[in-house]
Design a protein around this motif. Structure first.
Motif, mmCIF file in Angstrom:
data_model
loop_
_atom_site.group_PDB
_atom_site.id
_atom_site.type_symbol
_atom_site.label_atom_id
_atom_site.label_comp_id
_atom_site.label_asym_id
_atom_site.label_seq_id
_atom_site.Cartn_x
_atom_site.Cartn_y
_atom_site.Cartn_z
ATOM 1 N N HIS A 142 36.499 40.551 26.043
ATOM 2 C CA HIS A 142 36.344 41.561 27.032
ATOM 3 C C HIS A 142 34.936 41.104 27.401
ATOM 4 N N LYS A 143 34.797 41.086 28.876
ATOM 5 C CA LYS A 143 33.566 40.515 29.228
ATOM 6 C C LYS A 143 33.128 41.320 30.539
ATOM 7 N N VAL A 144 31.974 41.885 30.622
ATOM 8 C CA VAL A 144 31.432 42.443 31.792
ATOM 9 C C VAL A 144 30.418 41.616 32.306
ATOM 10 N N THR A 145 30.508 41.127 33.611
ATOM 11 C CA THR A 145 29.361 40.408 34.436
ATOM 12 C C THR A 145 29.281 40.814 35.669
ATOM 13 N N GLU A 146 28.067 40.056 36.248
ATOM 14 C CA GLU A 146 27.615 40.438 37.549
ATOM 15 C C GLU A 146 28.175 39.474 38.670
ATOM 16 N N SER A 155 33.973 40.057 42.623
ATOM 17 C CA SER A 155 34.631 41.400 42.382
ATOM 18 C C SER A 155 36.317 41.145 42.276
ATOM 19 N N THR A 162 37.954 40.240 39.170
ATOM 20 C CA THR A 162 38.132 41.453 37.979
ATOM 21 C C THR A 162 39.527 41.384 37.499
ATOM 22 N N ARG A 177 40.045 40.333 29.283
ATOM 23 C CA ARG A 177 39.771 41.390 30.244
ATOM 24 C C ARG A 177 38.313 41.229 31.011
ATOM 25 N N LEU A 178 38.173 40.719 31.936
ATOM 26 C CA LEU A 178 36.809 40.491 32.775
ATOM 27 C C LEU A 178 36.692 41.524 33.979
ATOM 28 N N THR A 179 35.443 42.147 33.868
ATOM 29 C CA THR A 179 35.132 43.050 35.006
ATOM 30 C C THR A 179 33.853 42.317 35.779
ATOM 31 N N VAL A 180 34.016 42.361 36.924
ATOM 32 C CA VAL A 180 32.868 41.830 37.714
ATOM 33 C C VAL A 180 32.241 42.645 38.519
ATOM 34 N N LEU A 181 30.897 43.052 38.274
ATOM 35 C CA LEU A 181 30.239 44.337 38.712
ATOM 36 C C LEU A 181 29.690 43.836 39.902
#
Lengths: 114, 113
Positions: A10-14, A83, A86, A110-114
């Motif tokens: 899992h990764k959340v990035t900008e 984004s 994602t 799972r990658l989320t790009v904010l």
């Protein structure tokens, strides 16, 4: 168990930051693949590799690059995440030497790009 | 461009009944077709392979047919069980394409006890 591990899971990035996903196999298979999975689209091929330093593009390769410096590792890089990237990313290896070998998939990143 | 379509609606069936899933394709002549199962939060798992010169394949309670004239594959789960609840993906491939598989979007099956 096909011996595939993906990291990170899992990764959340900008937006605008670089991201690298790693796929590691212990089976010494020649072919490795990166897919992304999005609702309504199923699995779409990003890039694949048919040997060390041998890679090629899939159907949705824009914005992605890959590298394979040794048999066991296949890296997927988003140089500047957006984004629209994602998604859930799956690595797969192809079994056997024949043309119809099945794919063994990792557990996904799972990658989320904010 | 090639297109692969699976049942657009999720399938909701009673335990013990047969689930039938469809996989239709256009602008493509695959040499073989594979079916995968995917559980939530997991990667797909291979179930069955059928080649273009084969009409039908079976594995335990699973049966796959492949009709190259209709450009369609049917996937049957007989005597379904709640444990069969998952998303099922079809994938098409040929020998000239570096073994790349093209996947459908999948059909979600829920088996009620």
């Amino acid at each position: 168990d096909a011996g595939i591990t993906q990291s990170p899971r899992h990764k959340v990035t900008e937006t605008g930051t670089p991201v690298t996903l790693r796929c590691h196999q212990t089976e010494n298979h020649r072919y490795m693949y990166w897919y992304r999975q999005d609702p309504g689209h199923g699995l779409r091929l990003i890039h694949y590799s048919y040997g060390v330093k041998d890679t090629d593009k899939g159907e949705v390769s824009d914005g992605y690059s890959v590298s394979r410096s040794k048999t066991e590792d296949f890296l997927l890089t988003l140089e500047s995440a957006t984004s629209s990237q994602t998604s859930v990313y799956f690595c797969a290896i192809r079994s056997g030497t024949g043309g119809t070998g099945e794919l063994f998939f990792g557990e996904g990143s799972r990658l989320t790009v904010l | 461009s090639q297109k692969i379509e699976q049942n657009s609606e999720a399938l909701n069936i009673q335990e013990g009944k047969t689930a039938t899933l469809t996989c239709n394709y256009t602008n493509y002549s695959p040499a073989y077709l594979q079916w995968y199962r995917q559980d939530p939060g997991r990667g797909p798992v291979f179930l069955l392979l059928i080649r273009e010169n084969e009409k039908e394949k079976r594995k335990e309670r699973l049966k796959v047919t492949f009709d190259t004239t209709l450009k369609q594959s049917l996937f049957h789960i007989t005597a379904s069980q709640p444990a069969d609840s998952a998303t099922y993906l079809c994938a098409l491939g040929d020998f000239s394409n570096d073994y790349k598989l093209s996947f459908g979007a999948g059909t979600t099956v829920t088996v009620r006890a």
